[in-house]
Design an enzyme around this catalytic site. Structure first.
Site, PDB file in Angstrom:
ATOM      1  NE  ARG A  51      -3.943  -2.221  10.777  1.00 13.78           N
ATOM      2  CZ  ARG A  51      -4.771  -1.414  10.138  1.00 13.78           C
ATOM      3  NH1 ARG A  51      -6.077  -1.578  10.263  1.00 13.78           N
ATOM      4  NH2 ARG A  51      -4.308  -0.442   9.379  1.00 13.78           N
ATOM      5  NE  ARG A  87      -5.581   2.184  12.426  1.00 19.54           N
ATOM      6  CZ  ARG A  87      -5.756   3.491  12.300  1.00 19.54           C
ATOM      7  NH1 ARG A  87      -5.002   4.331  12.989  1.00 19.54           N
ATOM      8  NH2 ARG A  87      -6.669   3.967  11.488  1.00 19.54           N
ATOM      9  CG  HIS A  88      -1.926   2.530   8.204  1.00 15.53           C
ATOM     10  ND1 HIS A  88      -2.551   3.326   9.125  1.00 15.53           N
ATOM     11  CD2 HIS A  88      -2.898   2.029   7.404  1.00 15.53           C
ATOM     12  CE1 HIS A  88      -3.865   3.302   8.899  1.00 15.53           C
ATOM     13  NE2 HIS A  88      -4.099   2.519   7.856  1.00 15.53           N
ATOM     14  CB  SER A 102     -12.474  -5.139   5.213  1.00 15.31           C
ATOM     15  OG  SER A 102     -12.339  -3.951   5.943  1.00 15.31           O
ATOM     16  NE  ARG A 150      -3.695  -2.491   1.103  1.00 15.71           N
ATOM     17  CZ  ARG A 150      -4.904  -2.797   1.557  1.00 15.71           C
ATOM     18  NH1 ARG A 150      -5.614  -1.869   2.175  1.00 15.71           N
ATOM     19  NH2 ARG A 150      -5.398  -3.993   1.379  1.00 15.71           N
ATOM     20  CD  GLU A 170      -2.851   2.756   2.819  1.00 15.67           C
ATOM     21  OE1 GLU A 170      -2.141   2.273   3.725  1.00 15.67           O
ATOM     22  OE2 GLU A 170      -3.968   2.312   2.523  1.00 15.67           O
ATOM     23  CD  GLU A 180     -10.577  -2.120   8.606  1.00 11.60           C
ATOM     24  OE1 GLU A 180     -10.954  -0.946   8.456  1.00 11.60           O
ATOM     25  OE2 GLU A 180     -10.199  -2.839   7.660  1.00 11.60           O
TER      26      GLU A 180
HETATM   27  P1  ATP Z   1      -7.404   0.974   7.366  1.00 11.59           P
HETATM   28  O1  ATP Z   1      -8.694   1.678   7.095  1.00 11.59           O
HETATM   29  O2  ATP Z   1      -7.202   0.662   8.812  1.00 11.59           O
HETATM   30  O3  ATP Z   1      -6.224   1.637   6.745  1.00 11.59           O
HETATM   31  P2  ATP Z   1      -8.186  -0.700   5.199  1.00 11.59           P
HETATM   32  O4  ATP Z   1      -9.660  -0.685   5.346  1.00 11.59           O
HETATM   33  O5  ATP Z   1      -7.551   0.187   4.199  1.00 11.59           O
HETATM   34  O6  ATP Z   1      -7.508  -0.455   6.642  1.00 11.59           O
HETATM   35  P3  ATP Z   1      -8.381  -3.280   3.980  1.00 11.59           P
HETATM   36  O7  ATP Z   1      -8.134  -2.919   2.557  1.00 11.59           O
HETATM   37  O8  ATP Z   1      -9.777  -3.496   4.414  1.00 11.59           O
HETATM   38  O9  ATP Z   1      -7.676  -2.188   4.918  1.00 11.59           O
HETATM   39  O10 ATP Z   1      -7.446  -4.543   4.317  1.00 11.59           O
HETATM   40  C1  ATP Z   1      -7.866  -5.620   5.164  1.00 11.59           C
HETATM   41  C2  ATP Z   1      -7.012  -5.699   6.407  1.00 11.59           C
HETATM   42  O11 ATP Z   1      -5.618  -5.697   6.072  1.00 11.59           O
HETATM   43  C3  ATP Z   1      -7.162  -4.511   7.339  1.00 11.59           C
HETATM   44  O12 ATP Z   1      -8.291  -4.643   8.162  1.00 11.59           O
HETATM   45  C4  ATP Z   1      -5.870  -4.552   8.113  1.00 11.59           C
HETATM   46  O13 ATP Z   1      -5.916  -5.533   9.141  1.00 11.59           O
HETATM   47  C5  ATP Z   1      -4.875  -5.016   7.069  1.00 11.59           C
HETATM   48  N1  ATP Z   1      -4.209  -3.853   6.474  1.00 11.59           N
HETATM   49  C6  ATP Z   1      -4.635  -3.120   5.440  1.00 11.59           C
HETATM   50  N2  ATP Z   1      -3.776  -2.127   5.164  1.00 11.59           N
HETATM   51  C7  ATP Z   1      -2.761  -2.244   6.026  1.00 11.59           C
HETATM   52  C8  ATP Z   1      -1.546  -1.510   6.238  1.00 11.59           C
HETATM   53  N3  ATP Z   1      -1.237  -0.463   5.482  1.00 11.59           N
HETATM   54  N4  ATP Z   1      -0.734  -1.921   7.233  1.00 11.59           N
HETATM   55  C9  ATP Z   1      -1.049  -2.982   7.997  1.00 11.59           C
HETATM   56  N5  ATP Z   1      -2.164  -3.704   7.842  1.00 11.59           N
HETATM   57  C10 ATP Z   1      -3.024  -3.349   6.867  1.00 11.59           C
HETATM   58 MN    MN Z   2     -10.974  -2.238   5.583  1.00  2.00          MN
END
Ligand code: ATP
Ligand code: MN
Length: 443
Positions: free
Chosen positions: A417, A227-228, A369, A219, A221, A366
């Site tokens: 996480r 937590r990311h 999903s 990602r 981001e 979170e």
């Molecule tokens: P958030 O809103 O907390 O950034 P997300 O909704 O973008 O998460 P999803 O695309 O739903 O994340 O990904 C499913 C799961 O993968 C998340 O619930 C989380 O546990 C994990 N996850 C997603 N992005 C990340 C990240 N950048 N770092 C660590 N774990 C991640």
């Molecule tokens: Mn999500």
């Protein structure tokens, strides 16, 4: 190459009561040298613990005694000798050495302390991960992470899931192009995949029925939070002929099983970290999105209109509310507005504004999903367009929906996480050996 003195035991495996006169060889790092003049103690550390090597000047060869006193901390050694009960030593025994072979001497000073006496900054520890891992508390996290993944594999395999792998180099974005790392693929542009989503769905059309994958997600981001990560490990499942309720049940049962297994198989590591783990009670509470925003709005710190996303503060408010009601940290937020969930989430037939989607939450963040997916080609294409994406880029995916795609559901859980919330670790970087974030690309 054969070593002259192959290891016979980890330090934790020697039982002084039953070992008798048998010779043992332990291999590891010189943790500590205490030279008291007439007696010298050397503590050797391996992955599983520590052993005390005792050298009494009057009773031992002068050569070995002098060599022991001069051992440099964190050098790699093989110690051969006999084990004797000693109540004051780690694991209840000491080794009277016959031979100490220095396999590789360490330089000094060390880049950081390994005794746990001095707290190093996270950045310092990550820069020297190889030496940070010599601290028991660091290793404990990764032993537990191993147990988590082993439990996940066992659980899902027993539930009839097949482990699969999807490509990490892809031509199109999963959910739009904003958070992707572009790479050069021969003469074309490609991306590092942000999720196995599209591929695991294609496998449903292929008839694999139930699949799971444990693999990296990327990602791009830019945010820098606790937590990311920019490279994380995702535990993903997809299952055919089941709805979102069934995969929620699989998820909560898996979480409970993982906790049980960690308690059973990693008790020493938990103890090391001072953690007493409790298995989350199933079923997890289900809070529909509309009730979740009511909880937030009732608190009055922020107002969320129906259709708005839940930010960090809102997630905390809801988490605390659920914890007060149930005493449990895990819960689901269900029935999200279709618009704020990805295009592949299935809208309810009787109320298409909401979708058969869910997030599985820990009190603090979170964790997962998931959703029942749109399995109907035309609806899916329409959903892709209505989210402002170009269906042309999804042709490889959409094709799989034209020739017999079963209804299906799935979810993804972030492994880091999961470990983080289980152990109450403050920073997600502590749960990855070599984290990738906005600033860190090495080691
Ligand atoms: P958030 O809103 O907390 O950034 P997300 O909704 O973008 O998460 P999803 O695309 O739903 O994340 O990904 C499913 C799961 O993968 C998340 O619930 C989380 O546990 C994990 N996850 C997603 N992005 C990340 C990240 N950048 N770092 C660590 N774990 C991640
Ligand atoms: Mn999500």
């Amino acid at each position: 190459m054969s070593l002259e003195n192959p290891r016979t035991h980890y330090t934790s495996q020697i039982d002084p009561e039953t070992i008798g006169d048998e010779k043992v060889t332990v291999c590891g790092w010189v943790h500590e040298v205490r030279d008291l003049g007439g007696i010298c103690f050397v503590v050797v550390r391996d992955r599983e613990g520590r052993a005390q090597i005792t050298l009494v000047k009057k009773k031992i060869d002068k050569e070995i005694f002098d060599a022991a006193r001069k051992l440099v901390r964190e050098s790699v050694v093989a110690v051969t000798g006999s084990a004797k009960p000693e109540g004051k030593a780690p694991n209840g025994y000491e080794i009277i050495p016959e031979e100490i072979v220095v396999l590789n001497e360490a330089e000094s000073p060390l880049p950081m302390d390994t005794t746990g006496k001095v707290d190093a900054e996270l950045d310092t520890r990550l820069d020297s991960r190889f030496i940070d891992l010599r601290r028991e508390k660091t290793t404990a996290i990764f032993k537990i992470r191993h147990e988590v993944l082993r439990a996940v594999r066992n659980f899902l395999s027993d539930e009839g899931f097949i482990e699969t792998s999807s490509p990490k180099v892809v031509a199109t974005a999963t959910e739009g192009g904003t958070s992707l790392f572009p790479i050069t693929y021969f003469d074309r542009e490609a991306f590092l995949n942000q999720s196995p989503q599209l591929f695991k769905q294609i496998l449903m059309s292929g008839g694999l029925d139930r699949v799971f994958e444990i693999g990296p997600i990327f990602r791009a981001e830019e945010h820098d939070t606790r937590r990311h990560l920019n490279e994380a490990t995702s535990i993903d499942i997809e299952a055919s002929f089941v709805d979102h309720f069934e995969v929620m049940e699989i998820l909560e049962n898996m979480i409970a099983y993982v906790y049980e297994q960690v308690i059973e198989n990693a008790s020493a590591s938990l103890e090391n970290l001072g953690i007493e783990l409790e298995v989350p009670k199933t079923p997890f509470m289900k809070v529909p999105y509309s009730e979740a925003i009511d909880i937030v709005n009732a608190k009055g710190e922020e107002m969320i209109e129906w259709g708005g996303d839940l930010g960090t503060v809102a997630e905390h408010t809801i988490g605390e509310h659920v914890f007060e009601e149930t005493g449990e940290s895990h819960y689901f937020i269900t029935d999200w507005p279709t618009e704020i969930k990805p295009f592949y989430a299935m809208p309810y037939e009787n109320d298409p504004l909401i979708s058969k989607s869910f997030d599985m939450m820990h009190r603090t963040m979170e964790l997962s999903s998931g959703a029942q997916r749109v399995h109907l080609h035309d609806m899916l294409k329409e959903r892709i367009e209505s989210q402002g994406l170009n269906p042309d880029g999804f042709e490889f995916y959409l094709r799989a929906f034209k020739y017999g795609m079963p209804p299906h559901s799935g979810w993804g859980v972030g492994c880091e996480r999961l470990v983080m919330t289980m152990l109450g670790v403050e920073n997600i970087r502590d749960t990855v050996l070599f984290p990738r974030d906005r600033r860190r690309l090495s080691p």
